[in-house]
Scaffold this motif. Structure first.
Motif, short mmCIF file in Angstrom:
data_model
loop_
_atom_site.label_atom_id
_atom_site.label_comp_id
_atom_site.label_asym_id
_atom_site.label_seq_id
_atom_site.Cartn_x
_atom_site.Cartn_y
_atom_site.Cartn_z
N GLU A 260 0.82 -1.21 0.00
CA GLU A 260 0.00 0.00 0.00
C GLU A 260 0.86 1.27 0.00
N MET A 266 -2.80 -1.04 -4.78
CA MET A 266 -3.93 -1.23 -3.87
C MET A 266 -4.60 -2.59 -4.06
N ARG A 270 -5.11 -5.50 -1.19
CA ARG A 270 -6.39 -6.15 -0.87
C ARG A 270 -6.25 -7.68 -0.91
N GLU A 298 -9.75 -0.41 3.54
CA GLU A 298 -10.91 -0.18 2.67
C GLU A 298 -11.51 1.20 2.90
N ARG A 300 -9.82 3.86 3.76
CA ARG A 300 -8.92 4.80 3.07
C ARG A 300 -9.17 4.81 1.57
N GLN A 301 -9.67 3.67 1.06
CA GLN A 301 -10.01 3.61 -0.37
C GLN A 301 -11.45 4.05 -0.63
N ASN A 303 -14.11 2.74 0.39
CA ASN A 303 -14.95 1.57 0.12
C ASN A 303 -15.62 1.14 1.43
#
Length: 558
Positions: A260, A266, A270, A298, A300-301, A303
């Protein structure tokens, strides 16, 4: 006559090598005889017959030396070609290359080395020697960059555990010809070799893997770093016991953080988290840290759905307090109150004895001005058959009622708590509460009258506590003395409304006594001093006993 003997000898040697073609000494003596007779062509013919049987290296080298004695360079070169095809060993290729170097054919020698590398590179144990010789050849030819490329190519191809000499030669080469960067690369290579040795001897030495990974990360080669990470995580602990997995799991965590933060990949991050969670035997134990890190990634993304799915799986497979806390904190930040309530309900279903969870759930409802819901939660909590920190829960509930100015409710809670425990701290807390709690029914009174009533209620609590310790717990003398000290403090701090004389008549005398104590180690005993308390009623009882004993003694005398 002489020719007749020579012909006879040739016939004998022919029969000997025909019957025993694998005996190299027979062929060698036959060739030697022909050469001694000056029959060079005949000797060459015998050599050719010998070579058809593909003898050991000794036979081929004898043939080559024979041609070189007669300065037949091209013939010797052709024999070398056949020799390396018959015996494609490292020594054979090196001899061939050295032959070309002696004859001044540098280009042909390089070609021989290159062909040798292609043939022998698959044999890891032999390849090191050939690469070292090839690099040394280029170094002698003043081709420094070529030599460096050969060293680096070899180090990439040969396993680190089988390239000790190669590393040593490369470091020495860089120290002689390289710049600062080249020397650092060489030293990194040497350390890489040392780490390879360590992990080869003990693949479960995770500290060695961490050091190796740190080396590769500092070198900045992503592919090498990923390769070491993959090799490290492949060494799964042999037993499903958490203590064996604690260091191992940090390999996965560091791998995910590397992908990361350093690699910026990314999707690979995951995948690493997913594979790590699949690897852990959740039926035996789990790691809340991994679940939380995966969910935070997730988030931070952006999601949120993925984060909720991860935390939901965590609660389903391996529920832990940390996971519930972080999940609730996330939903609270997003102002999803209904989700928070559902999570608290699941939390308390899983751990109904958790006073922290009950308190936080009630605090949430109170922050939403849902006082009745908060009170109902507290009532459910104190009604649980088992609690891990009941004193914290009761204090929180009482403080809640006090903050709501529901002093009657708080007083009722103290009474209920005293039905369960008569601990000194509960009595003192109850008395302190009564000393400051102003009843709603007394608001029409003056401040002086209100304070007077508060002090009277506090005295009532102290009296009840004193009666309990006097009648039901006479052995708890120290607690009783502490209670009286607190009562005196109250009377002193109350100024004109206080009456210290109420307590002074109840104070005990402090007596310094000695007692014999046995030690557990050797069974011996020792004398220790301690403080004992003599209360007024005990003094009266003692005096009565003395008078009774005196009366009996006098009666006996009469």
């Amino acid at each position: 006559m002489k020719n007749k003997f020579i012909d006879h000898a040739r016939n004998v040697w022919d029969r000997a090598v025909t019957l025993l073609p694998r005996v190299d000494q027979l062929w060698f003596k036959y060739v030697h005889m022909e050469e001694m007779l000056g029959n060079v062509a005949g000797a060459r013919e015998v050599f050719e017959r010998w070579m058809k049987w593909m003898p050991i290296q000794y036979g081929w080298l004898c043939y080559i030396k024979f041609e070189l004695r007669y300065n037949e360079i091209e013939r010797a070169r052709m024999i070398f070609e056949r020799f390396v095809m018959c015996h494609p060993s490292v020594d054979a290729w090196i001899r061939y290359a050295n032959f070309e170097v002696k004859n001044g054919e540098v280009v042909k020698a390089r070609n021989v080395y290159e062909r040798g590398v292609e043939k022998v590179a698959e044999d890891e144990e032999e390849a090191e020697k050939l690469f070292v010789a090839f690099a040394a050849f280029e170094e002698r030819c003043k081709e420094v960059e070529r030599a460096r490329c050969i060293y680096k190519f070899a180090l990439d191809r040969i396993p680190k555990g089988k390239a000790e000499e190669l590393f040593s030669k490369f470091v020495a080469f860089e120290k002689q010809y390289g710049d600062k960067e080249g020397i650092e690369d060489a030293l990194i290579g040497k350390r890489r070799f040392q780490y390879e040795e360590e992990v080869r001897k003990n693949p479960l030495n995770y500290d060695a893997w961490f050091d190796y990974i740190g080396l590769e990360e500092s070198a900045g080669n992503k592919e090498r770093t990923r390769d070491v990470y993959e090799r490290a995580i492949a060494n799964v602990p042999p037993a499903e016991e958490k203590r064996y997995w604690q260091r191992y799991i940090y390999l996965w965590i560091n791998y995910a953080l590397y992908e990361e933060l350093d690699a910026g990949d990314m999707e690979r991050t995951r995948v690493v988290y997913r594979e790590c969670l699949n690897q852990i035997p959740h039926h035996k134990f789990s790691f809340a840290k991994v679940w939380l890190l995966a969910a935070q990634f997730e988030i931070r993304q952006l999601n949120l759905k993925g984060a909720r799915q991860i935390l939901g799986n965590a609660i389903g497979k391996a529920p832990k307090s940390k996971i519930f806390k972080k999940y609730i904190e996330m939903e609270l930040q997003l102002s999803n109150i209904d989700r928070c309530r559902k999570l608290y309900e699941k939390y308390l279903q899983w751990s109904p004895e958790n006073c922290y969870a009950w308190s936080k759930y009630a605090e949430l409802e109170r922050s939403l001005s849902e006082t009745d819901r908060a009170r109902a939660i507290f009532d459910l909590a104190i009604g649980q058959p088992a609690l891990d920190m009941p004193e914290l829960l009761w204090k929180t509930y009482i403080d809640f009622e006090i903050s709501e100015f529901e002093f009657e409710r708080a007083r009722g809670l103290y009474e209920r708590l005293l039905d369960r425990t008569k601990h000194l701290k509960v009595w003192i807390s109850y008395a302190d509460f009564e000393a400051t709690a102003t009843d709603k029914r007394c608001l029409d009174l003056s401040e002086q009258e209100q304070k007077k009533q508060c002090i009277q209620r506090a005295r009532r609590v102290f009296e009840e506590a004193l009666n309990y310790f006097r009648s039901s717990a006479p052995d708890l003398k120290e607690e009783r003395a502490m209670l009286l000290d607190k009562w005196i403090d109250l009377e002193v701090s109350s100024g004109e409304l206080g009456d210290v004389s109420l307590v002074q008549s109840k104070l005990p005398k402090k007596l310094k006594k000695r007692r014999q104590v046995s030690t557990e180690e050797d069974g011996s005993s020792r004398i220790e001093e301690f403080i004992d308390y003599l209360f007024p009623e005990e003094t009266q009882t003692t005096n009565l006993k003395i008078l009774e004993a005196a009366y009996k003694w006098k009666k006996q005398k009469l």
